[in-house]
Each structure stands twice: as structure tokens, then as C-alpha cells.
Design a protein around this motif. Structure first.
Motif, short mmCIF file in Angstrom:
data_model
loop_
_atom_site.label_atom_id
_atom_site.label_comp_id
_atom_site.label_asym_id
_atom_site.label_seq_id
_atom_site.Cartn_x
_atom_site.Cartn_y
_atom_site.Cartn_z
N GLU A 173 22.31 -21.57 24.28
CA GLU A 173 21.64 -21.98 25.51
C GLU A 173 21.87 -20.99 26.65
N LEU A 174 23.02 -20.36 26.68
CA LEU A 174 23.28 -19.37 27.73
C LEU A 174 22.37 -18.14 27.58
N LYS A 175 22.09 -17.78 26.35
CA LYS A 175 21.18 -16.66 26.09
C LYS A 175 19.78 -17.01 26.59
N LYS A 176 19.33 -18.26 26.32
CA LYS A 176 18.01 -18.71 26.80
C LYS A 176 17.97 -18.73 28.33
N LEU A 177 19.04 -19.19 28.95
CA LEU A 177 19.11 -19.22 30.41
C LEU A 177 19.09 -17.80 30.98
N LEU A 209 25.10 -10.58 30.26
CA LEU A 209 26.17 -11.56 30.08
C LEU A 209 27.30 -10.94 29.26
N PRO A 210 28.52 -11.45 29.44
CA PRO A 210 29.60 -10.99 28.57
C PRO A 210 29.29 -11.34 27.11
N PHE A 211 29.86 -10.61 26.19
CA PHE A 211 29.49 -10.75 24.78
C PHE A 211 29.75 -12.16 24.25
N TRP A 212 30.73 -12.88 24.73
CA TRP A 212 31.01 -14.21 24.20
C TRP A 212 30.02 -15.27 24.73
N MET A 213 29.17 -14.89 25.77
CA MET A 213 28.20 -15.84 26.29
C MET A 213 26.78 -15.53 25.83
N GLN A 214 26.61 -14.57 24.95
CA GLN A 214 25.28 -14.15 24.54
C GLN A 214 24.78 -14.93 23.33
N LYS A 215 25.00 -16.23 23.31
CA LYS A 215 24.56 -17.07 22.20
C LYS A 215 23.98 -18.36 22.75
#
Length: 177
Positions: free
Chosen positions: A14-18, A6-12
Motif C-alpha cells: 500500500e505504501l508503494k501505491k500511495l 521511499l526507503p527500500f523497506w517501504m517500497q511494497k
């Protein structure tokens, strides 16, 4: 192996869990897809599959043949067929199957021109007689006659050391007065 990034701004959050769940799912899918492919490795697949491929390649299992050698015969059938008929090829075929031979002799003085002598150890020949005959029948040159020469090796040890001997001669005489 596919690595989801994932792009760095999405690596936190619920998106990280997904992302982790999707990565886990695709890892499992990859393993599921690899199972049928592993069935085609003739050295590790089920024996029923080996028998089927052996039938396709016109190879029959010999009575009392070790499973590993049978699998190797089926696995290397195409390569062995390419090497057939040549001395170099016979060496390679026997080596692939784990049956060592010492020498192959052609055009020997005092013998017919078409006689080829295969020299191997006594225990290899006695333990694998049917296998050796089948290999020569299948992959040997058709216009040649084959005979076996048995060579036995034995180790002899000789002790080397210094040996000396001292000698003394005593003569007894009777003195008369």
C-alpha cells in the motif's frame, strides 16, 4: 521534476501505491504551474499577449506583416535596441528577423560622408519594403542617410567540350583536249 523516493523497506504494498499516487499528483501540479510560464514565450504564446508586450516595447505591427516576423521583432526588441546604430548590429538585427543583406557600405567615394548603402537582393527588398524601412528607421544611426542597392544573382552555365573541325577543299577544273 520531483521524484518521490521511499526507503527500500517501504517500497511494497500500500505504501508503494500511495507513493505512485502522490508522484502522479505532483507531476500534474508541476504541469499546471508550467502553463502560465509558457505564456511568456513570445514565439508560441497567444497573439493577444504578443500585442500587449509589443505595446510595452513600442512596436506596432505593420500592414501585411507575417506573424512570425512580428513575433521575432517583439521577442528581440531589447537585443535589437542594444545593437542599434552599428553596422555589425544592423547585420545581426536583419539576420535575427530572417531578412538577409549582402553588404553595408560606408564612406563611398563620390558620395556624401553620411550616406550608407545597404546592399540586398531584389526579391527581399520588394517583398519586405515596409519592414526594411521600419528597421532602418528604428535601429539605424540617426545622423546617417540610408539608400538601398539591389543585387540580383543569376546562375549561368557554360558547356565545355572538345570542338574540332576537319576541312577539305576540292577544286574542279575543266580539262580541254
Amino acid at each position: 521534476m520531483l521524484k518521490l523516493q521511499l526507503p527500500f523497506w517501504m517500497q511494497k504494498g500500500e505504501l508503494k501505491k500511495l507513493n505512485n499516487a502522490a508522484q502522479h499528483f505532483w507531476d500534474r501540479v508541476e504541469k499546471w504551474l508550467q502553463v502560465p510560464l509558457s505564456r511568456f514565450d513570445l514565439m508560441t504564446c497567444d497573439l493577444i499577449m504578443v500585442d500587449h508586450i509589443a505595446w510595452e516595447r513600442k512596436i506596432t505591427r505593420l500592414n501585411g506583416e507575417v506573424e512570425l516576423i512580428y513575433r521575432k521583432r517583439v521577442n528581440y526588441a531589447f537585443i535589437n535596441a542594444q545593437d542599434a546604430g552599428m553596422n555589425r548590429g544592423i547585420y545581426a538585427i536583419f539576420e535575427r528577423l530572417g531578412v538577409p543583406i549582402f553588404d553595408i557600405k560606408e564612406h563611398q567615394p563620390g558620395k556624401d560622408w553620411d550616406v550608407i548603402t545597404i546592399e540586398m537582393s531584389d526579391d527581399i527588398l520588394s517583398n519586405n519594403k515596409t519592414l526594411v524601412n521600419k528597421l532602418i528607421q528604428t535601429y539605424g544611426a540617426t545622423c546617417r542617410r540610408y539608400e538601398y542597392s539591389v543585387t540580383s544573382t543569376s546562375n549561368h552555365y557554360v558547356a565545355i567540350g572538345d570542338m574540332s573541325w576537319s576541312h577539305q577543299t576540292c577544286i574542279a577544273t575543266i580539262q580541254t583536249q
